[in-house]
Design a protein around this motif. Structure first.
Motif, PDB file in Angstrom:
ATOM      1  N   ASP A 148       1.544   9.024  -6.347  1.00  0.00           N
ATOM      2  CA  ASP A 148       1.910  10.436  -6.207  1.00  0.00           C
ATOM      3  C   ASP A 148       2.952  10.823  -7.248  1.00  0.00           C
ATOM      4  OD1 ASP A 148       0.181  10.826  -4.090  1.00  0.00           O
ATOM      5  OD2 ASP A 148       1.700  10.369  -2.558  1.00  0.00           O
ATOM      6  N   TRP A 149       3.918   9.921  -7.480  1.00  0.00           N
ATOM      7  CA  TRP A 149       4.965  10.215  -8.461  1.00  0.00           C
ATOM      8  C   TRP A 149       4.381  10.330  -9.869  1.00  0.00           C
ATOM      9  CZ3 TRP A 149       7.051   8.388 -12.914  1.00  0.00           C
ATOM     10  CH2 TRP A 149       8.298   8.894 -13.299  1.00  0.00           C
ATOM     11  N   ILE A 150       3.486   9.395 -10.220  1.00  0.00           N
ATOM     12  CA  ILE A 150       2.834   9.426 -11.547  1.00  0.00           C
ATOM     13  C   ILE A 150       2.051  10.720 -11.711  1.00  0.00           C
ATOM     14  CG2 ILE A 150       0.990   8.394 -12.932  1.00  0.00           C
ATOM     15  CD1 ILE A 150       3.413   6.729 -13.169  1.00  0.00           C
ATOM     16  N   TRP A 151       1.317  11.088 -10.680  1.00  0.00           N
ATOM     17  CA  TRP A 151       0.481  12.281 -10.746  1.00  0.00           C
ATOM     18  C   TRP A 151       1.341  13.540 -10.920  1.00  0.00           C
ATOM     19  CZ3 TRP A 151      -3.920  13.790 -12.201  1.00  0.00           C
ATOM     20  CH2 TRP A 151      -4.541  14.931 -11.720  1.00  0.00           C
ATOM     21  N   GLN A 152       2.442  13.607 -10.179  1.00  0.00           N
ATOM     22  CA  GLN A 152       3.331  14.759 -10.309  1.00  0.00           C
ATOM     23  C   GLN A 152       4.015  14.788 -11.677  1.00  0.00           C
ATOM     24  OE1 GLN A 152       3.588  17.358  -8.298  1.00  0.00           O
ATOM     25  NE2 GLN A 152       2.048  16.409  -6.964  1.00  0.00           N
ATOM     26  N   ARG A 174       0.810  -1.213   0.000  1.00  0.00           N
ATOM     27  CA  ARG A 174       0.000   0.000   0.000  1.00  0.00           C
ATOM     28  C   ARG A 174       0.845   1.266   0.000  1.00  0.00           C
ATOM     29  NH1 ARG A 174      -2.203   3.602   3.656  1.00  0.00           N
ATOM     30  NH2 ARG A 174      -4.266   4.404   3.074  1.00  0.00           N
ATOM     31  N   ASP A 175       1.821   1.335   0.872  1.00  0.00           N
ATOM     32  CA  ASP A 175       2.632   2.546   0.974  1.00  0.00           C
ATOM     33  C   ASP A 175       3.390   2.807  -0.328  1.00  0.00           C
ATOM     34  OD1 ASP A 175       1.732   2.879   3.540  1.00  0.00           O
ATOM     35  OD2 ASP A 175       3.469   1.929   4.480  1.00  0.00           O
ATOM     36  N   ALA A 176       4.000   1.745  -0.873  1.00  0.00           N
ATOM     37  CA  ALA A 176       4.730   1.909  -2.131  1.00  0.00           C
ATOM     38  C   ALA A 176       3.787   2.269  -3.264  1.00  0.00           C
ATOM     39  CB  ALA A 176       5.489   0.626  -2.463  1.00  0.00           C
ATOM     40  N   ALA A 177       2.597   1.654  -3.267  1.00  0.00           N
ATOM     41  CA  ALA A 177       1.631   1.931  -4.331  1.00  0.00           C
ATOM     42  C   ALA A 177       1.154   3.379  -4.290  1.00  0.00           C
ATOM     43  CB  ALA A 177       0.438   0.985  -4.195  1.00  0.00           C
ATOM     44  N   LEU A 178       0.944   3.913  -3.088  1.00  0.00           N
ATOM     45  CA  LEU A 178       0.517   5.307  -2.965  1.00  0.00           C
ATOM     46  C   LEU A 178       1.647   6.262  -3.321  1.00  0.00           C
ATOM     47  CD1 LEU A 178      -1.649   5.084   0.279  1.00  0.00           C
ATOM     48  CD2 LEU A 178      -2.455   5.457  -2.066  1.00  0.00           C
ATOM     49  N   ARG A 179       2.878   5.907  -2.949  1.00  0.00           N
ATOM     50  CA  ARG A 179       4.013   6.754  -3.334  1.00  0.00           C
ATOM     51  C   ARG A 179       4.171   6.782  -4.852  1.00  0.00           C
ATOM     52  NH1 ARG A 179       6.693   4.113   0.959  1.00  0.00           N
ATOM     53  NH2 ARG A 179       7.798   2.804  -0.557  1.00  0.00           N
ATOM     54  N   ASN A 180       4.013   5.619  -5.472  1.00  0.00           N
ATOM     55  CA  ASN A 180       4.117   5.564  -6.937  1.00  0.00           C
ATOM     56  C   ASN A 180       3.006   6.362  -7.600  1.00  0.00           C
ATOM     57  OD1 ASN A 180       6.406   3.957  -6.863  1.00  0.00           O
ATOM     58  ND2 ASN A 180       5.242   2.041  -6.948  1.00  0.00           N
ATOM     59  N   LEU A 233       0.916   0.038  -7.933  1.00  0.00           N
ATOM     60  CA  LEU A 233       0.425   1.398  -8.180  1.00  0.00           C
ATOM     61  C   LEU A 233      -1.043   1.506  -7.778  1.00  0.00           C
ATOM     62  CD1 LEU A 233       0.967   4.228  -9.431  1.00  0.00           C
ATOM     63  CD2 LEU A 233       0.078   3.303 -11.584  1.00  0.00           C
ATOM     64  N   ALA A 234      -1.329   2.492  -6.944  1.00  0.00           N
ATOM     65  CA  ALA A 234      -2.715   2.747  -6.550  1.00  0.00           C
ATOM     66  C   ALA A 234      -3.429   3.490  -7.672  1.00  0.00           C
ATOM     67  CB  ALA A 234      -2.754   3.582  -5.279  1.00  0.00           C
ATOM     68  N   PRO A 235      -4.685   3.152  -7.940  1.00  0.00           N
ATOM     69  CA  PRO A 235      -5.453   3.915  -8.930  1.00  0.00           C
ATOM     70  C   PRO A 235      -5.778   5.293  -8.378  1.00  0.00           C
ATOM     71  CG  PRO A 235      -6.860   2.316  -7.827  1.00  0.00           C
ATOM     72  CD  PRO A 235      -5.470   2.040  -7.360  1.00  0.00           C
ATOM     73  N   PRO A 236      -6.110   6.236  -9.237  1.00  0.00           N
ATOM     74  CA  PRO A 236      -6.398   7.599  -8.764  1.00  0.00           C
ATOM     75  C   PRO A 236      -7.475   7.663  -7.682  1.00  0.00           C
ATOM     76  CG  PRO A 236      -6.168   7.570 -11.148  1.00  0.00           C
ATOM     77  CD  PRO A 236      -6.126   6.139 -10.705  1.00  0.00           C
TER      78      PRO A 236
END
Length: 289
Positions: A77-81, A69-75, A158-161
């Protein structure tokens, strides 16, 4: 004496008589590898079993990937940025706009839940029935695409939006109480919610679209085939299940699938003969079991 010498030289240079009747020898069979790389008529029972087992394994492996979960949310955020830096971060605006039209977003939820499977299976059946010579190559491209996607799920959670914190994406399935996602509602407990990259909705829909566009005869069917992945892209973004870049990942997986199919069969599926040649059928029939 000269005559005897001539006979002796003739006897030494003459070819030895045949020791066996070559006409009775069975024809040399083609090498196993060449036979495997020759398109053959697919067998219905085998294809049904293969698809069922493959999808079961796909679901099993995909859902068995650790939900980091933590890595997926960080990824995420990175994709979004990254998308914001590239000025292509339109997912939020699209999600909000489509959600304001209830009938449209509800239809998209059901589109997301159904066509991904229904149309892919439908194209496979169409190939099996009317393009048997191209079926195996097209199937290999699809299966290879899916297989390499599993590696992506494992290596890059990777977490979905819709699961991001503090951005405000709307989970349209939850809001409108539809069943448009395996990772929402009651099914969330048995599905990996952090397997958004790559998007197999895009990988599979583009495979369907290209297959239809290159092999269908009516122009309007070919146009619909090309529009299918475009509409799918709009749906996965509108429902906040994927980023734009997830779609790029799906296309890269599909490129790998078609490349592998090309290397194995020596041509893209649409370049192969529509029907299996009689010579290939006879060769496969005589092959050792």
């Amino acid at each position: 004496m000269g005559e005897a010498t001539a006979r002796t030289l003739h006897d030494r240079t003459a070819a030895p008589p045949p020791t066996e009747d070559h006409a009775d020898r069975p024809p040399t069979r083609r090498p196993v590898l060449r036979r495997l790389r020759t398109p053959r008529r697919p067998r219905l029972w085998f294809e049904i079993l293969l698809i069922a087992v493959s999808y079961w394994l796909y679901s099993l492996v995909r859902n068995a990937v650790p939900e980091q979960r933590d890595a997926a949310l960080r990824n995420a955020d990175w994709i979004w940025q990254a998308e914001r830096t590239l000025h292509i971060a339109a997912e939020y605006s699209v999600n909000q706009a489509m959600n304001s039209v209830t009938w449209l977003i509800v239809g998209m939820n059901y589109y997301y839940a159904t066509l991904h499977f229904v149309l892919t299976i439908g194209v496979l059946v169409w190939l099996y029935r009317w393009h048997p010579g191209r079926y195996a190559a097209a199937r290999l491209a699809l299966f290879a695409t899916t297989g390499v996607a599993l590696i992506g799920y494992y290596l890059y959670p990777l977490a979905p939006p819709r699961l991001m914190n503090g951005v405000g994406f709307i989970d349209t399935v939850m809001v409108h109480h539809t069943w448009g996602s395996m990772a929402s509602g009651n099914l969330a407990d048995v599905s990996n919610q952090y397997a958004a990259m790559p998007s197999m909705h895009i990988g599979w829909s583009t495979w369907c679209g290209l297959t239809i566009a290159t092999l269908a005869r009516p122009l309007w069917v070919r146009v619909l085939g090309l529009l299918y992945p475009v509409l799918t892209l709009l749906v996965i973004v509108s429902t906040a299940n994927h980023f734009w870049l997830d779609a790029v990942g799906g296309l890269l997986c599909l490129a790998f699938g078609f490349t592998l199919s090309y290397l194995w069969y020596g041509a893209f599926p649409f370049r192969l003969a529509r029907q299996v040649s009689s010579r290939a059928v006879a060769s496969n029939a005589n092959a050792p079991r």
